[in-house]
Scaffold this motif. Sequence first.
Motif, PDB file in Angstrom:
ATOM      1  N   GLU A  45      -2.896  -6.523  -3.142  1.00  0.00           N
ATOM      2  CA  GLU A  45      -2.851  -5.711  -4.357  1.00  0.00           C
ATOM      3  C   GLU A  45      -1.964  -4.477  -4.226  1.00  0.00           C
ATOM      4  OE1 GLU A  45      -6.296  -3.038  -5.724  1.00  0.00           O
ATOM      5  OE2 GLU A  45      -6.461  -4.791  -7.013  1.00  0.00           O
ATOM      6  N   SER A  46      -2.139  -3.722  -3.163  1.00  0.00           N
ATOM      7  CA  SER A  46      -1.382  -2.474  -2.994  1.00  0.00           C
ATOM      8  C   SER A  46       0.114  -2.734  -2.910  1.00  0.00           C
ATOM      9  CB  SER A  46      -1.852  -1.728  -1.744  1.00  0.00           C
ATOM     10  OG  SER A  46      -3.187  -1.299  -1.893  1.00  0.00           O
ATOM     11  N   SER A  47       0.488  -3.755  -2.144  1.00  0.00           N
ATOM     12  CA  SER A  47       1.902  -4.072  -1.982  1.00  0.00           C
ATOM     13  C   SER A  47       2.508  -4.572  -3.289  1.00  0.00           C
ATOM     14  CB  SER A  47       2.084  -5.130  -0.888  1.00  0.00           C
ATOM     15  OG  SER A  47       3.451  -5.426  -0.704  1.00  0.00           O
ATOM     16  N   ILE A  48       1.779  -5.427  -3.992  1.00  0.00           N
ATOM     17  CA  ILE A  48       2.275  -5.947  -5.269  1.00  0.00           C
ATOM     18  C   ILE A  48       2.437  -4.809  -6.274  1.00  0.00           C
ATOM     19  CG2 ILE A  48       1.694  -7.386  -7.264  1.00  0.00           C
ATOM     20  CD1 ILE A  48       0.342  -9.326  -5.319  1.00  0.00           C
ATOM     21  N   SER A  49       1.444  -3.942  -6.341  1.00  0.00           N
ATOM     22  CA  SER A  49       1.494  -2.825  -7.276  1.00  0.00           C
ATOM     23  C   SER A  49       2.676  -1.909  -6.983  1.00  0.00           C
ATOM     24  CB  SER A  49       0.187  -2.029  -7.201  1.00  0.00           C
ATOM     25  OG  SER A  49       0.229  -0.912  -8.063  1.00  0.00           O
ATOM     26  N   SER A  50       2.864  -1.561  -5.719  1.00  0.00           N
ATOM     27  CA  SER A  50       3.958  -0.661  -5.335  1.00  0.00           C
ATOM     28  C   SER A  50       5.318  -1.271  -5.651  1.00  0.00           C
ATOM     29  CB  SER A  50       3.869  -0.327  -3.841  1.00  0.00           C
ATOM     30  OG  SER A  50       2.679   0.367  -3.552  1.00  0.00           O
ATOM     31  N   ASN A  51       5.461  -2.568  -5.373  1.00  0.00           N
ATOM     32  CA  ASN A  51       6.730  -3.236  -5.648  1.00  0.00           C
ATOM     33  C   ASN A  51       6.993  -3.351  -7.148  1.00  0.00           C
ATOM     34  OD1 ASN A  51       8.350  -4.641  -3.231  1.00  0.00           O
ATOM     35  ND2 ASN A  51       6.190  -4.532  -2.657  1.00  0.00           N
ATOM     36  N   LEU A  52       5.946  -3.620  -7.911  1.00  0.00           N
ATOM     37  CA  LEU A  52       6.098  -3.682  -9.364  1.00  0.00           C
ATOM     38  C   LEU A  52       6.586  -2.348  -9.913  1.00  0.00           C
ATOM     39  CD1 LEU A  52       2.893  -5.648 -10.481  1.00  0.00           C
ATOM     40  CD2 LEU A  52       5.259  -6.399 -10.779  1.00  0.00           C
ATOM     41  N   VAL A  53       5.940  -1.280  -9.458  1.00  0.00           N
ATOM     42  CA  VAL A  53       6.295   0.060  -9.928  1.00  0.00           C
ATOM     43  C   VAL A  53       7.733   0.403  -9.551  1.00  0.00           C
ATOM     44  CG1 VAL A  53       5.854   2.510  -9.520  1.00  0.00           C
ATOM     45  CG2 VAL A  53       3.953   0.970 -10.011  1.00  0.00           C
ATOM     46  N   GLU A  54       8.122   0.045  -8.342  1.00  0.00           N
ATOM     47  CA  GLU A  54       9.488   0.337  -7.886  1.00  0.00           C
ATOM     48  C   GLU A  54      10.525  -0.377  -8.748  1.00  0.00           C
ATOM     49  OE1 GLU A  54      12.339  -0.364  -3.944  1.00  0.00           O
ATOM     50  OE2 GLU A  54      10.175  -0.740  -3.834  1.00  0.00           O
ATOM     51  N   ILE A  55      10.279  -1.642  -9.030  1.00  0.00           N
ATOM     52  CA  ILE A  55      11.244  -2.419  -9.815  1.00  0.00           C
ATOM     53  C   ILE A  55      11.269  -1.969 -11.271  1.00  0.00           C
ATOM     54  CG2 ILE A  55      11.717  -4.727 -10.730  1.00  0.00           C
ATOM     55  CD1 ILE A  55      10.880  -5.857  -8.035  1.00  0.00           C
ATOM     56  N   MET A  82      -6.032  -6.118 -11.291  1.00  0.00           N
ATOM     57  CA  MET A  82      -6.117  -5.186 -10.171  1.00  0.00           C
ATOM     58  C   MET A  82      -7.276  -4.213 -10.311  1.00  0.00           C
ATOM     59  SD  MET A  82      -2.147  -4.231  -9.326  1.00  0.00           S
ATOM     60  CE  MET A  82      -0.901  -5.520  -9.118  1.00  0.00           C
ATOM     61  N   THR A  83      -7.710  -3.701  -9.176  1.00  0.00           N
ATOM     62  CA  THR A  83      -8.745  -2.675  -9.156  1.00  0.00           C
ATOM     63  C   THR A  83      -8.089  -1.328  -9.455  1.00  0.00           C
ATOM     64  OG1 THR A  83      -8.458  -2.162  -6.800  1.00  0.00           O
ATOM     65  CG2 THR A  83      -9.948  -3.980  -7.368  1.00  0.00           C
TER      66      THR A  83
END
Length: 236
Positions: A45-55, A82-83
């Motif tokens: 979750e954390s990695s997906i969220s961070s990558n989504l935000v970056e893109i 997501m939580t």
Amino acid sequence: MDNDSNFSGNSSSRIHNLIEDLGDESFETRNEALMTLKAMLPASESSISSNLVEIISGHGDDGAGSNTSFVNKGAIELFQGMTELGLEPLVNELLRKGDVYARRVAVDALGRTGRMAVLPYLIASMNDDDMYVRWQAAKGLGRYAGSNDARDALLGGIDDTEPYVRKRVARSLESFGGIGPKDEKIEGPMEDDGEGDIDGDGIKDSDDEEPRIANNEEIDYNAMTVPQLKKALKEK
């Protein structure tokens, strides 16, 4: 230790590539990437969220049918699973630091969750400079029918400068007791001689049982009951 680091790096790279695939022109590629990313929740979750935000932060405008619009659509769907931990980058990076396009995505995604934890951010977004952000905030607030704070925030948007937002506010207020979208009437003061037609219904103000309230009269929406609000919105 090195193996763990390599695994983490490979996983992050794979997630980044999958998120890029969310913007692919091929529906099959986009759908496969979305399903794969969903299957990686909540573990990644954390990695997906961070990558989504970056893109999302780097993509800017999201015209219909563009690669950016596809990425944003997939991102909004992923954020729903997501939580609160996964939603943090959405608030801290996109909503607080992002440009207007990033804020639109953030508020749209937050509003769809319906979680009480994001309510303060939706309320604050009702004061955003961008009318589309305010529209998304008003839409999201419609999911909080049991919240007085949400209702008050919507009432505060009844007189928004943009008709687009005002209509969304009125629509969202339906969930608080049946207030429908108001019709936009012609602006202007009520004629002193009663010969005017302020609400544009073809009936002179002197003969109209419910002429529009003059612009210089202030309305206390907060003191109204739901039926009174509905009537006031229709008259406005």
